[in-house]
Design a protein around this motif. Structure first.
Motif, PDB file in Angstrom:
ATOM      1  N   PHE A  62       2.527   0.694   5.213  1.00 27.83           N
ATOM      2  CA  PHE A  62       3.538   0.299   4.231  1.00 27.83           C
ATOM      3  C   PHE A  62       2.875   0.169   2.865  1.00 27.83           C
ATOM      4  CE2 PHE A  62       5.930  -2.726   1.702  1.00 27.83           C
ATOM      5  CZ  PHE A  62       7.208  -2.212   1.802  1.00 27.83           C
ATOM      6  N   ARG A  63       3.421   0.885   1.893  1.00 29.22           N
ATOM      7  CA  ARG A  63       2.904   0.827   0.525  1.00 29.22           C
ATOM      8  C   ARG A  63       3.852  -0.027  -0.309  1.00 29.22           C
ATOM      9  NH1 ARG A  63      -0.199   4.868  -2.647  1.00 29.22           N
ATOM     10  NH2 ARG A  63       0.029   6.148  -0.789  1.00 29.22           N
ATOM     11  N   THR A  64       3.327  -1.073  -0.890  1.00 29.46           N
ATOM     12  CA  THR A  64       4.126  -1.959  -1.706  1.00 29.46           C
ATOM     13  C   THR A  64       4.384  -1.341  -3.075  1.00 29.46           C
ATOM     14  OG1 THR A  64       4.198  -4.160  -2.699  1.00 29.46           O
ATOM     15  CG2 THR A  64       2.049  -3.162  -2.503  1.00 29.46           C
ATOM     16  N   SER A  65       5.418  -1.787  -3.730  1.00 27.75           N
ATOM     17  CA  SER A  65       5.659  -1.332  -5.095  1.00 27.75           C
ATOM     18  C   SER A  65       4.822  -2.150  -6.075  1.00 27.75           C
ATOM     19  CB  SER A  65       7.144  -1.433  -5.450  1.00 27.75           C
ATOM     20  OG  SER A  65       7.566  -2.770  -5.422  1.00 27.75           O
ATOM     21  N   TYR A  66       4.142  -3.186  -5.591  1.00 22.87           N
ATOM     22  CA  TYR A  66       3.290  -4.004  -6.447  1.00 22.87           C
ATOM     23  C   TYR A  66       2.062  -3.194  -6.836  1.00 22.87           C
ATOM     24  CZ  TYR A  66       0.532  -7.849  -8.220  1.00 22.87           C
ATOM     25  OH  TYR A  66      -0.213  -8.663  -9.020  1.00 22.87           O
ATOM     26  N   PHE A 106      -1.541  -1.205  -0.228  1.00 23.75           N
ATOM     27  CA  PHE A 106      -1.015  -1.131   1.130  1.00 23.75           C
ATOM     28  C   PHE A 106      -1.067  -2.504   1.771  1.00 23.75           C
ATOM     29  CE2 PHE A 106      -2.184   3.269   0.530  1.00 23.75           C
ATOM     30  CZ  PHE A 106      -1.186   3.950   1.189  1.00 23.75           C
ATOM     31  N   CYS A 107      -0.160  -2.748   2.695  1.00 26.09           N
ATOM     32  CA  CYS A 107      -0.232  -3.940   3.533  1.00 26.09           C
ATOM     33  C   CYS A 107      -1.567  -3.870   4.271  1.00 26.09           C
ATOM     34  CB  CYS A 107       0.938  -3.934   4.522  1.00 26.09           C
ATOM     35  SG  CYS A 107       0.827  -5.201   5.802  1.00 26.09           S
ATOM     36  N   GLN A 108      -2.291  -4.953   4.305  1.00 28.93           N
ATOM     37  CA  GLN A 108      -3.616  -4.966   4.914  1.00 28.93           C
ATOM     38  C   GLN A 108      -3.618  -5.474   6.355  1.00 28.93           C
ATOM     39  OE1 GLN A 108      -6.486  -3.588   3.453  1.00 28.93           O
ATOM     40  NE2 GLN A 108      -4.786  -2.798   2.228  1.00 28.93           N
ATOM     41  N   ASP A 109      -2.447  -5.764   6.908  1.00 30.33           N
ATOM     42  CA  ASP A 109      -2.383  -6.157   8.323  1.00 30.33           C
ATOM     43  C   ASP A 109      -2.741  -4.955   9.198  1.00 30.33           C
ATOM     44  OD1 ASP A 109      -1.548  -8.626   7.478  1.00 30.33           O
ATOM     45  OD2 ASP A 109       0.436  -8.507   8.393  1.00 30.33           O
ATOM     46  N   PRO A 110      -3.297  -5.194  10.370  1.00 30.70           N
ATOM     47  CA  PRO A 110      -3.659  -4.077  11.246  1.00 30.70           C
ATOM     48  C   PRO A 110      -2.426  -3.310  11.723  1.00 30.70           C
ATOM     49  CG  PRO A 110      -4.134  -6.194  12.308  1.00 30.70           C
ATOM     50  CD  PRO A 110      -3.659  -6.485  10.933  1.00 30.70           C
ATOM     51  N   ALA A 111      -2.604  -2.001  11.890  1.00 31.42           N
ATOM     52  CA  ALA A 111      -1.516  -1.154  12.389  1.00 31.42           C
ATOM     53  C   ALA A 111      -1.133  -1.592  13.794  1.00 31.42           C
ATOM     54  CB  ALA A 111      -1.953   0.300  12.377  1.00 31.42           C
ATOM     55  N   TYR A 112       0.147  -1.560  14.070  1.00 29.98           N
ATOM     56  CA  TYR A 112       0.699  -2.004  15.347  1.00 29.98           C
ATOM     57  C   TYR A 112       1.331  -0.818  16.078  1.00 29.98           C
ATOM     58  CZ  TYR A 112       4.052  -4.492  18.391  1.00 29.98           C
ATOM     59  OH  TYR A 112       4.805  -4.926  19.444  1.00 29.98           O
ATOM     60  N   LEU A 113       2.452  -0.323  15.583  1.00 30.68           N
ATOM     61  CA  LEU A 113       3.127   0.852  16.141  1.00 30.68           C
ATOM     62  C   LEU A 113       3.582   1.759  15.003  1.00 30.68           C
ATOM     63  CD1 LEU A 113       5.371  -0.679  18.959  1.00 30.68           C
ATOM     64  CD2 LEU A 113       3.363   0.763  19.269  1.00 30.68           C
ATOM     65  N   GLU A 114       3.525   3.052  15.233  1.00 30.01           N
ATOM     66  CA  GLU A 114       3.951   4.050  14.255  1.00 30.01           C
ATOM     67  C   GLU A 114       3.274   3.870  12.907  1.00 30.01           C
ATOM     68  OE1 GLU A 114       8.100   5.076  14.194  1.00 30.01           O
ATOM     69  OE2 GLU A 114       8.367   4.326  16.233  1.00 30.01           O
ATOM     70  N   GLY A 115       2.104   3.273  12.899  1.00 29.72           N
ATOM     71  CA  GLY A 115       1.337   3.091  11.673  1.00 29.72           C
ATOM     72  C   GLY A 115       1.691   1.853  10.878  1.00 29.72           C
ATOM     73  N   PHE A 116       2.710   1.129  11.301  1.00 27.02           N
ATOM     74  CA  PHE A 116       3.113  -0.097  10.615  1.00 27.02           C
ATOM     75  C   PHE A 116       2.526  -1.313  11.328  1.00 27.02           C
ATOM     76  CE2 PHE A 116       6.731   2.720   9.510  1.00 27.02           C
ATOM     77  CZ  PHE A 116       6.636   2.648   8.127  1.00 27.02           C
ATOM     78  N   CYS A 117       2.325  -2.396  10.584  1.00 27.34           N
ATOM     79  CA  CYS A 117       1.955  -3.666  11.216  1.00 27.34           C
ATOM     80  C   CYS A 117       3.176  -4.179  11.982  1.00 27.34           C
ATOM     81  CB  CYS A 117       1.508  -4.677  10.158  1.00 27.34           C
ATOM     82  SG  CYS A 117       2.827  -5.228   9.039  1.00 27.34           S
ATOM     83  N   VAL A 134      10.068   3.007   2.946  1.00 24.83           N
ATOM     84  CA  VAL A 134      10.849   2.693   1.751  1.00 24.83           C
ATOM     85  C   VAL A 134      11.915   1.676   2.129  1.00 24.83           C
ATOM     86  CG1 VAL A 134      12.387   3.645  -0.025  1.00 24.83           C
ATOM     87  CG2 VAL A 134      10.436   4.984   0.800  1.00 24.83           C
ATOM     88  N   ILE A 135      12.026   0.634   1.318  1.00 21.44           N
ATOM     89  CA  ILE A 135      13.028  -0.403   1.582  1.00 21.44           C
ATOM     90  C   ILE A 135      14.423   0.192   1.418  1.00 21.44           C
ATOM     91  CG2 ILE A 135      13.949  -2.630   0.852  1.00 21.44           C
ATOM     92  CD1 ILE A 135      11.120  -3.401  -0.024  1.00 21.44           C
ATOM     93  N   GLU A 173       9.960 -10.364   0.414  1.00 19.02           N
ATOM     94  CA  GLU A 173       9.173 -10.684   1.603  1.00 19.02           C
ATOM     95  C   GLU A 173       8.605  -9.402   2.228  1.00 19.02           C
ATOM     96  OE1 GLU A 173       9.663 -13.312   5.681  1.00 19.02           O
ATOM     97  OE2 GLU A 173      11.462 -12.517   4.720  1.00 19.02           O
ATOM     98  N   ILE A 174       9.430  -8.387   2.360  1.00 18.46           N
ATOM     99  CA  ILE A 174       8.986  -7.108   2.922  1.00 18.46           C
ATOM    100  C   ILE A 174       7.959  -6.461   1.993  1.00 18.46           C
ATOM    101  CG2 ILE A 174       9.711  -4.746   3.461  1.00 18.46           C
ATOM    102  CD1 ILE A 174      12.425  -6.008   4.375  1.00 18.46           C
ATOM    103  N   ASN A 175       8.255  -6.453   0.712  1.00 18.75           N
ATOM    104  CA  ASN A 175       7.408  -5.772  -0.262  1.00 18.75           C
ATOM    105  C   ASN A 175       6.020  -6.405  -0.398  1.00 18.75           C
ATOM    106  OD1 ASN A 175       7.078  -3.670  -2.120  1.00 18.75           O
ATOM    107  ND2 ASN A 175       7.544  -5.018  -3.823  1.00 18.75           N
ATOM    108  N   PHE A 176       5.939  -7.719  -0.332  1.00 17.94           N
ATOM    109  CA  PHE A 176       4.670  -8.398  -0.571  1.00 17.94           C
ATOM    110  C   PHE A 176       3.948  -8.853   0.691  1.00 17.94           C
ATOM    111  CE2 PHE A 176       6.924  -9.187  -4.670  1.00 17.94           C
ATOM    112  CZ  PHE A 176       6.121  -8.364  -5.438  1.00 17.94           C
ATOM    113  N   HIS A 177       4.519  -8.598   1.853  1.00 16.21           N
ATOM    114  CA  HIS A 177       3.859  -8.990   3.095  1.00 16.21           C
ATOM    115  C   HIS A 177       2.547  -8.226   3.256  1.00 16.21           C
ATOM    116  CE1 HIS A 177       3.313 -10.260   7.228  1.00 16.21           C
ATOM    117  NE2 HIS A 177       2.891  -9.022   7.439  1.00 16.21           N
ATOM    118  N   GLY A 178       1.490  -8.948   3.544  1.00  9.87           N
ATOM    119  CA  GLY A 178       0.212  -8.328   3.872  1.00  9.87           C
ATOM    120  C   GLY A 178      -0.643  -7.912   2.699  1.00  9.87           C
TER     121      GLY A 178
END
Length: 74
Positions: free
Chosen positions: A6-10, A15-26, A43-44, A56-61
Motif C-alpha cells: 500500500f502506497r500512501t498519498s503522504y 509505503f506502509c511498513q507493516d509486513p506483507a500478509y496476503l496479496e502483498g498487503f499487510c 487506491v482508496i 486511517e487507511i492512508n496513514f496506517h503503517g
C-alpha cells in the motif's frame, strides 16, 4: 520479509511498513481490500466518504514526522 504494497498519498512515495500478509498487503490493508475500501492497486475507493477512515487507511503503517508545517509567524 517484504513490507505492505500500500502506497500512501503522504509524500507520494511512502509505503506502509507493516509486513506483507496476503496479496502483498499487510493484514490491516488486506481487510480494507476485503471491505471494498481500497482496490487491488491499493487506491482508496472514491465512494468511501468517512474522512477519518480514509486517513486511517492512508496513514496506517507509516511514520509521520512529529513536526508539522506551520506558517511562519512574525
Amino acid at each position: 520479509m517484504e513490507h505492505c504494497r500500500f502506497r500512501t498519498s503522504y509524500g507520494g512515495a511512502s509505503f506502509c511498513q507493516d509486513p506483507a500478509y496476503l496479496e502483498g498487503f499487510c493484514e490491516f490493508h488486506f481487510r480494507a481490500l476485503q471491505k471494498g475500501e481500497i482496490n487491488e492497486q491499493g487506491v482508496i475507493n472514491e465512494r468511501l466518504s468517512d474522512q477519518a477512515r480514509r486517513r486511517e487507511i492512508n496513514f496506517h503503517g507509516i511514520q509521520v514526522p512529529s513536526e508539522t508545517y506551520l506558517e511562519d509567524r512574525k
